[in-house]
Design a protein around this motif. Structure first.
Motif, PDB file in Angstrom:
ATOM      1  N   LEU A 166     -49.941 -14.088 -46.349  1.00  0.00           N
ATOM      2  CA  LEU A 166     -49.684 -13.145 -47.445  1.00  0.00           C
ATOM      3  C   LEU A 166     -50.811 -13.157 -48.474  1.00  0.00           C
ATOM      4  O   LEU A 166     -50.582 -12.869 -49.652  1.00  0.00           O
ATOM      5  N   HIS A 167     -52.033 -13.460 -48.031  1.00  0.00           N
ATOM      6  CA  HIS A 167     -53.132 -13.581 -48.992  1.00  0.00           C
ATOM      7  C   HIS A 167     -53.422 -12.265 -49.707  1.00  0.00           C
ATOM      8  O   HIS A 167     -53.850 -12.266 -50.870  1.00  0.00           O
ATOM      9  N   ASN A 168     -53.192 -11.134 -49.041  1.00  0.00           N
ATOM     10  CA  ASN A 168     -53.410  -9.848 -49.713  1.00  0.00           C
ATOM     11  C   ASN A 168     -52.459  -9.673 -50.894  1.00  0.00           C
ATOM     12  O   ASN A 168     -52.834  -9.123 -51.940  1.00  0.00           O
ATOM     13  N   TYR A 169     -51.236 -10.146 -50.726  1.00  0.00           N
ATOM     14  CA  TYR A 169     -50.263 -10.059 -51.814  1.00  0.00           C
ATOM     15  C   TYR A 169     -50.606 -11.033 -52.938  1.00  0.00           C
ATOM     16  O   TYR A 169     -50.404 -10.725 -54.122  1.00  0.00           O
ATOM     17  N   VAL A 170     -51.106 -12.198 -52.566  1.00  0.00           N
ATOM     18  CA  VAL A 170     -51.475 -13.196 -53.578  1.00  0.00           C
ATOM     19  C   VAL A 170     -52.657 -12.700 -54.406  1.00  0.00           C
ATOM     20  O   VAL A 170     -52.686 -12.852 -55.632  1.00  0.00           O
ATOM     21  N   GLU A 171     -53.625 -12.077 -53.732  1.00  0.00           N
ATOM     22  CA  GLU A 171     -54.808 -11.579 -54.432  1.00  0.00           C
ATOM     23  C   GLU A 171     -54.505 -10.328 -55.246  1.00  0.00           C
ATOM     24  O   GLU A 171     -55.169 -10.059 -56.251  1.00  0.00           O
ATOM     25  N   HIS A 172     -53.513  -9.563 -54.811  1.00  0.00           N
ATOM     26  CA  HIS A 172     -53.140  -8.332 -55.521  1.00  0.00           C
ATOM     27  C   HIS A 172     -51.619  -8.332 -55.726  1.00  0.00           C
ATOM     28  O   HIS A 172     -50.878  -7.681 -54.970  1.00  0.00           O
ATOM     29  N   PRO A 173     -51.126  -9.054 -56.718  1.00  0.00           N
ATOM     30  CA  PRO A 173     -49.675  -9.217 -56.921  1.00  0.00           C
ATOM     31  C   PRO A 173     -48.907  -7.906 -57.052  1.00  0.00           C
ATOM     32  O   PRO A 173     -47.709  -7.863 -56.746  1.00  0.00           O
ATOM     33  N   ALA A 174     -49.588  -6.855 -57.491  1.00  0.00           N
ATOM     34  CA  ALA A 174     -48.900  -5.566 -57.647  1.00  0.00           C
ATOM     35  C   ALA A 174     -48.356  -5.060 -56.313  1.00  0.00           C
ATOM     36  O   ALA A 174     -47.405  -4.266 -56.286  1.00  0.00           O
ATOM     37  N   LEU A 175     -48.923  -5.540 -55.208  1.00  0.00           N
ATOM     38  CA  LEU A 175     -48.471  -5.099 -53.888  1.00  0.00           C
ATOM     39  C   LEU A 175     -47.063  -5.583 -53.564  1.00  0.00           C
ATOM     40  O   LEU A 175     -46.416  -5.042 -52.665  1.00  0.00           O
TER      41      LEU A 175
ATOM     42  N   ILE B 228     -40.838  -1.177 -45.257  1.00  0.00           N
ATOM     43  CA  ILE B 228     -40.871  -2.383 -44.428  1.00  0.00           C
ATOM     44  C   ILE B 228     -42.095  -2.378 -43.515  1.00  0.00           C
ATOM     45  O   ILE B 228     -42.798  -3.388 -43.379  1.00  0.00           O
ATOM     46  N   ILE B 229     -42.360  -1.238 -42.892  1.00  0.00           N
ATOM     47  CA  ILE B 229     -43.536  -1.142 -42.022  1.00  0.00           C
ATOM     48  C   ILE B 229     -44.813  -1.293 -42.841  1.00  0.00           C
ATOM     49  O   ILE B 229     -45.769  -1.971 -42.430  1.00  0.00           O
ATOM     50  N   LEU B 230     -44.833  -0.677 -44.024  1.00  0.00           N
ATOM     51  CA  LEU B 230     -46.005  -0.787 -44.895  1.00  0.00           C
ATOM     52  C   LEU B 230     -46.208  -2.226 -45.359  1.00  0.00           C
ATOM     53  O   LEU B 230     -47.349  -2.687 -45.506  1.00  0.00           O
ATOM     54  N   THR B 231     -45.111  -2.946 -45.570  1.00  0.00           N
ATOM     55  CA  THR B 231     -45.199  -4.353 -45.971  1.00  0.00           C
ATOM     56  C   THR B 231     -45.964  -5.167 -44.940  1.00  0.00           C
ATOM     57  O   THR B 231     -46.850  -5.962 -45.276  1.00  0.00           O
ATOM     58  N   ALA B 232     -45.616  -4.966 -43.673  1.00  0.00           N
ATOM     59  CA  ALA B 232     -46.308  -5.684 -42.602  1.00  0.00           C
ATOM     60  C   ALA B 232     -47.769  -5.258 -42.510  1.00  0.00           C
ATOM     61  O   ALA B 232     -48.662  -6.093 -42.307  1.00  0.00           O
ATOM     62  N   GLY B 233     -48.014  -3.965 -42.666  1.00  0.00           N
ATOM     63  CA  GLY B 233     -49.384  -3.473 -42.597  1.00  0.00           C
ATOM     64  C   GLY B 233     -50.267  -4.048 -43.686  1.00  0.00           C
ATOM     65  O   GLY B 233     -51.418  -4.431 -43.438  1.00  0.00           O
ATOM     66  N   VAL B 234     -49.729  -4.126 -44.896  1.00  0.00           N
ATOM     67  CA  VAL B 234     -50.491  -4.680 -46.016  1.00  0.00           C
ATOM     68  C   VAL B 234     -50.763  -6.168 -45.796  1.00  0.00           C
ATOM     69  O   VAL B 234     -51.850  -6.669 -46.102  1.00  0.00           O
ATOM     70  N   ALA B 235     -49.786  -6.880 -45.245  1.00  0.00           N
ATOM     71  CA  ALA B 235     -49.962  -8.317 -45.003  1.00  0.00           C
ATOM     72  C   ALA B 235     -51.077  -8.575 -43.989  1.00  0.00           C
ATOM     73  O   ALA B 235     -51.856  -9.518 -44.135  1.00  0.00           O
ATOM     74  N   LEU B 236     -51.165  -7.732 -42.965  1.00  0.00           N
ATOM     75  CA  LEU B 236     -52.158  -7.941 -41.911  1.00  0.00           C
ATOM     76  C   LEU B 236     -53.525  -7.360 -42.245  1.00  0.00           C
ATOM     77  O   LEU B 236     -54.531  -7.797 -41.687  1.00  0.00           O
TER      78      LEU B 236
ATOM     79  N   VAL C 280     -58.763 -16.747 -30.320  1.00  0.00           N
ATOM     80  CA  VAL C 280     -60.128 -16.607 -30.839  1.00  0.00           C
ATOM     81  C   VAL C 280     -60.070 -15.639 -32.022  1.00  0.00           C
ATOM     82  O   VAL C 280     -60.118 -14.415 -31.827  1.00  0.00           O
ATOM     83  N   PRO C 281     -59.951 -16.147 -33.236  1.00  0.00           N
ATOM     84  CA  PRO C 281     -59.800 -15.269 -34.407  1.00  0.00           C
ATOM     85  C   PRO C 281     -60.889 -14.209 -34.522  1.00  0.00           C
ATOM     86  O   PRO C 281     -60.625 -13.092 -34.987  1.00  0.00           O
ATOM     87  N   GLU C 282     -62.119 -14.538 -34.081  1.00  0.00           N
ATOM     88  CA  GLU C 282     -63.221 -13.574 -34.181  1.00  0.00           C
ATOM     89  C   GLU C 282     -62.998 -12.344 -33.308  1.00  0.00           C
ATOM     90  O   GLU C 282     -63.631 -11.312 -33.509  1.00  0.00           O
ATOM     91  N   HIS C 283     -62.118 -12.466 -32.319  1.00  0.00           N
ATOM     92  CA  HIS C 283     -61.849 -11.345 -31.423  1.00  0.00           C
ATOM     93  C   HIS C 283     -60.673 -10.485 -31.899  1.00  0.00           C
ATOM     94  O   HIS C 283     -60.242  -9.580 -31.177  1.00  0.00           O
ATOM     95  N   SER C 284     -60.162 -10.764 -33.063  1.00  0.00           N
ATOM     96  CA  SER C 284     -59.071  -9.956 -33.609  1.00  0.00           C
ATOM     97  C   SER C 284     -59.546  -8.525 -33.840  1.00  0.00           C
ATOM     98  O   SER C 284     -60.700  -8.294 -34.216  1.00  0.00           O
ATOM     99  N   LEU C 285     -58.654  -7.585 -33.603  1.00  0.00           N
ATOM    100  CA  LEU C 285     -58.999  -6.179 -33.823  1.00  0.00           C
ATOM    101  C   LEU C 285     -58.691  -5.789 -35.265  1.00  0.00           C
ATOM    102  O   LEU C 285     -57.575  -5.990 -35.746  1.00  0.00           O
ATOM    103  N   THR C 286     -59.684  -5.221 -35.930  1.00  0.00           N
ATOM    104  CA  THR C 286     -59.482  -4.717 -37.281  1.00  0.00           C
ATOM    105  C   THR C 286     -59.265  -3.210 -37.245  1.00  0.00           C
ATOM    106  O   THR C 286     -59.379  -2.573 -36.195  1.00  0.00           O
ATOM    107  N   LEU C 287     -58.980  -2.661 -38.395  1.00  0.00           N
ATOM    108  CA  LEU C 287     -58.778  -1.222 -38.501  1.00  0.00           C
ATOM    109  C   LEU C 287     -60.013  -0.459 -38.040  1.00  0.00           C
ATOM    110  O   LEU C 287     -59.916   0.580 -37.384  1.00  0.00           O
ATOM    111  N   TRP C 288     -61.184  -1.005 -38.350  1.00  0.00           N
ATOM    112  CA  TRP C 288     -62.430  -0.316 -38.005  1.00  0.00           C
ATOM    113  C   TRP C 288     -62.802  -0.534 -36.542  1.00  0.00           C
ATOM    114  O   TRP C 288     -63.427   0.323 -35.932  1.00  0.00           O
ATOM    115  N   ASP C 289     -62.405  -1.671 -35.975  1.00  0.00           N
ATOM    116  CA  ASP C 289     -62.668  -1.908 -34.552  1.00  0.00           C
ATOM    117  C   ASP C 289     -61.905  -0.918 -33.673  1.00  0.00           C
ATOM    118  O   ASP C 289     -62.340  -0.594 -32.567  1.00  0.00           O
ATOM    119  N   ALA C 290     -60.750  -0.485 -34.149  1.00  0.00           N
ATOM    120  CA  ALA C 290     -59.865   0.340 -33.327  1.00  0.00           C
ATOM    121  C   ALA C 290     -60.102   1.840 -33.497  1.00  0.00           C
ATOM    122  O   ALA C 290     -59.402   2.646 -32.882  1.00  0.00           O
TER     123      ALA C 290
END
Length: 211
Positions: A88-97, A134-142, A152-162
């Protein structure tokens, strides 16, 4: 965690169906739909909050450095660190989320209350907003991850990779401009034709056209 995610998905889907049934039916079926909406909303709230608490203890994925969003798609061309309890680091960095999951929980509760007081239309709207939140909550978390890799964390797909190429997106945009209005048009027509409650009297009066 996966089990709770499944429970949330099933519960919010049942809630959506139950609120829609309240709009379309009457009598015993409508009463059963109201009862179903109440307990599925409560189940969804409990599972959603429980999932959030568990997620706060899950490792998160954080990209190191700056991504070239305009560069060629390269799923393995990035450095990704696993951060303990960082899901939940995105929420921690941006509490308004945090307003997003809070709003989702509120809409679930609202759908249950509105079902109890027989306000089917507003209950359906509340259920729809709950699903969106609820769906947006998961999206923001990821974010920006879409498919994290636990091996292999480096092989994770990001929004821009896809994303597709610029040319592909341009073609699809033109197709969407033409096709989306058509889809919206016939969907609106279908809802218009199916508007109203279905009861025994309606079935008898339209016995030759409903089947």
């Amino acid at each position: 965690m996966p089990i709770l995610c499944g429970v949330v998905a099933v519960a919010m889907t049942l809630l959506q169906g139950a609120t829609f049934l309240q709009l379309k039916t009457s009598g015993d079926i409508r009463q059963r739909a109201q009862s179903t909406a109440v307990w599925t909303a409560c189940l969804a709230i409990a599972a959603f909050i429980g999932g959030g608490l568990l997620a706060s203890h899950q490792d998160g994925y954080i990209i190191q450095g700056i991504l070239d969003h305009n560069g060629l798609s390269n799923p393995i061309g990035k450095d990704v660190n696993l951060v303990e309890n960082g899901m939940l680091h995105n929420y921690v960095e941006h509490p308004a989320l945090f307003i997003i999951p809070a709003f989702g929980s509120l809409m679930l509760l609202t759908a249950a209350v509105l079902s109890m007081v027989k306000r089917a239309g507003l209950a359906f709207v509340s259920s729809s907003l709950a699903i969106f939140s609820i769906i947006l909550t998961a999206g923001v978390a990821l974010f920006p991850m879409i498919i994290p890799s636990s091996l292999v964390p480096e092989h994770s797909l990001t929004l821009w990779d896809a994303t597709s190429s610029y040319k592909t997106l341009s073609i699809i945009s033109i197709v969407a401009i033409i096709v989306v209005p058509v889809i919206l048009g016939y969907t609106t027509w279908c809802y218009y034709k199916m508007f109203g409650r279905i009861d025994n009297k309606f079935i008898e009066e339209n016995s030759t056209s409903l089947y």
